[in-house]
Design an enzyme around this catalytic site. Structure first.
Site, PDB file in Angstrom:
ATOM      1  N   THR A 273       0.853  -1.194   0.000  1.00 23.62           N
ATOM      2  CA  THR A 273       0.000   0.000   0.000  1.00 23.62           C
ATOM      3  C   THR A 273       0.885   1.239   0.000  1.00 23.62           C
ATOM      4  O   THR A 273       1.880   1.295   0.728  1.00 23.62           O
ATOM      5  CB  THR A 273      -0.973   0.082   1.208  1.00 23.62           C
ATOM      6  OG1 THR A 273      -1.466   1.420   1.292  1.00 23.62           O
ATOM      7  CG2 THR A 273      -0.349  -0.286   2.524  1.00 23.62           C
TER       8      THR A 273
ATOM      9  N   ASP B 129      -0.022   3.812   1.272  1.00 22.89           N
ATOM     10  CA  ASP B 129      -0.339   4.494   2.537  1.00 22.89           C
ATOM     11  C   ASP B 129       0.597   4.112   3.682  1.00 22.89           C
ATOM     12  O   ASP B 129       0.638   4.806   4.697  1.00 22.89           O
ATOM     13  CB  ASP B 129      -1.778   4.157   2.971  1.00 22.89           C
ATOM     14  CG  ASP B 129      -2.818   4.584   1.955  1.00 22.89           C
ATOM     15  OD1 ASP B 129      -2.551   5.546   1.214  1.00 22.89           O
ATOM     16  OD2 ASP B 129      -3.889   3.950   1.887  1.00 22.89           O
TER      17      ASP B 129
HETATM   18  O1  F6P Z   1      -5.106   2.776  -0.369  1.00 24.97           O
HETATM   19  C1  F6P Z   1      -4.466   3.418  -1.386  1.00 24.97           C
HETATM   20  C2  F6P Z   1      -5.192   4.665  -1.817  1.00 24.97           C
HETATM   21  O2  F6P Z   1      -4.448   5.257  -2.854  1.00 24.97           O
HETATM   22  C3  F6P Z   1      -5.506   5.678  -0.715  1.00 24.97           C
HETATM   23  O3  F6P Z   1      -4.419   6.490  -0.359  1.00 24.97           O
HETATM   24  C4  F6P Z   1      -6.650   6.441  -1.334  1.00 24.97           C
HETATM   25  O4  F6P Z   1      -7.435   7.035  -0.328  1.00 24.97           O
HETATM   26  C5  F6P Z   1      -7.402   5.378  -2.059  1.00 24.97           C
HETATM   27  O5  F6P Z   1      -6.470   4.343  -2.350  1.00 24.97           O
HETATM   28  C6  F6P Z   1      -8.054   5.846  -3.347  1.00 24.97           C
HETATM   29  O6  F6P Z   1      -8.768   4.805  -3.893  1.00 24.97           O
HETATM   30  P1  F6P Z   1      -9.396   4.778  -5.357  1.00 24.97           P
HETATM   31  O7  F6P Z   1      -8.260   4.689  -6.327  1.00 24.97           O
HETATM   32  O8  F6P Z   1     -10.241   3.565  -5.367  1.00 24.97           O
HETATM   33  O9  F6P Z   1     -10.136   6.073  -5.518  1.00 24.97           O
END
Ligand code: F6P
Length: 345
Positions: free
Chosen positions: A124, A126
């Site tokens: 991740t 994050d």
């Molecule tokens: O978990 C990874 C992440 O990039 C987060 O930082 C973000 O909030 C989320 O995914 C965004 O998700 P999506 O690409 O589904 O909008």
């Protein structure tokens, strides 16, 4: 042995390095690897590709994932977990490698409790997974944040403006903290610590009065001042894991920039870094970490381990329980945030 591999959740630079390492280390051990497409969706719907040496050549240099990704949650599909178990059995998979974050690995842990042979690889941008020092993808993402802030300094300084920069991170502020420290943000706001917009405005006014007539405010997409929450219109849509989709309405950066402008009279703009943070080729660190994790997880499969994840601990990649990884999100400790605050001036 017949290995399976899937990548689930948001993509992260380094995923392809893991896939390549699993296939190459697998071939050395005499194993065959089948890739399931689009995360758990591919297992539910038998969407597969065979991975040979040619299909993964040089892949460590490419961002994204050749296996594609989705946020499909088998728990939300009737009989989904049983279907996953049965389909893996029918495909003859002796060990499934699930590469993902808390959600993907949470499903892996449940499957392991149902007797499925499954191992995890933490991913991740994050960096909010417990039981591992870092997740791959994080280094690439924070380098992007740092470079974006580097560029914003020069334009903000030229126009004597405040730039409010929204960084990904719904529940954990690691990217905003590390990107903000490295890129010299003057204020860093993270989901773990509620902030007060008045305090931010006082700080910015003092900074301008002291002659430092521009500022960069790095704000995590999940950071919040309850006082301005009503302006932040999150989408009502949730993904299959129950996460509210942030940044799809007015995000925190736009709301905060508007408040700062109104309360201080200082010219303020906002920038949302968005999915640029996840795109592009991985850094050297993420290519190497992905490779180490992929090699290790095949060794773990050979040892007959299941319900475990390959994790970086003090420079070594070691097996840890999936339970430990998905039990609790790794958030920014108060003392790390206090350290960053020393440089707000
Ligand atoms: O978990 C990874 C992440 O990039 C987060 O930082 C973000 O909030 C989320 O995914 C965004 O998700 P999506 O690409 O589904 O909008």
């Amino acid at each position: 042995m017949h290995l399976g591999i899937l990548t689930g959740g948001g993509d992260a630079p380094g995923l392809n390095a893991v896939i390549r390492a699993v296939v190459v280390r697998g071939l050395v051990g005499g194993h065959r690897t089948t890739g399931f497409l689009r995360g758990w969706k591919g297992v539910l719907e038998n969407q597969t590709i065979e991975l040979d040496r040619e299909s993964v050549r040089d892949l460590q240099r490419q961002g994204g994932t050749i296996l594609l990704s989705s946020r499909t949650n088998p728990r939300k599909v009737e009989g989904g977990l049983e279907k996953v178990r049965d389909n893996l059995e029918k495909a003859g998979i002796e060990c499934l490698v699930a590469v993902g974050g808390e959600d993907t690995l949470g499903v892996a842990r449940t499957l392991s409790g149902m007797g499925v042979s499954v191992l995890g690889v933490p991913k991740t941008i994050d960096n909010d997974l417990s039981a591992t020092d870092y997740t791959f993808g994080f280094d690439s993402a924070i380098n992007f944040v740092m470079e974006a802030l580097d560029k914003l300094h020069t334009t903000a300084r030229s126009h004597e403006r405040i730039m409010v920069v929204e960084v990904m991170g719904r529940h954990a502020g690691w990217m905003t903290l590390h990107g903000g420290i490295a890129g010299g943000a003057h204020v860093i706001l993270i989901p773990e610590v509620e902030f007060d917009t008045d305090e931010v405005c006082d700080f910015l006014k003092k900074r301008f009065e002291a002659g430092r007539r521009y500022a960069i405010v790095a704000v995590a997409e999940g950071a919040m001042d309850p006082g301005i929450a009503r302006h932040v219109m999150h989408s009502s849509e949730k993904d299959a894991y129950g996460h509210v989709q942030l940044g799809t309405g007015i995000g925190i950066a736009e709301a905060l920039a508007g408040e700062i402008k109104d309360r201080t009279g200082l010219e303020t703009r906002h920038v949302i870094l968005g999915h640029l943070q996840r795109g592009g080729p991985p850094t050297a660190f993420d290519r190497v970490l992905g490779t180490m994790l992929g090699v290790k997880v095949v060794e773990m499969a050979e040892q007959g381990l299941s319900g475990k994840m390959a994790a970086l601990r003090g420079g070594e990649v070691v097996p840890v329980d999936l339970e430990e990884a998905v039990g609790k999100l790794k958030t920014v400790p108060a003392q790390r945030y206090d350290q960053a605050r020393l440089f707000f001036d």
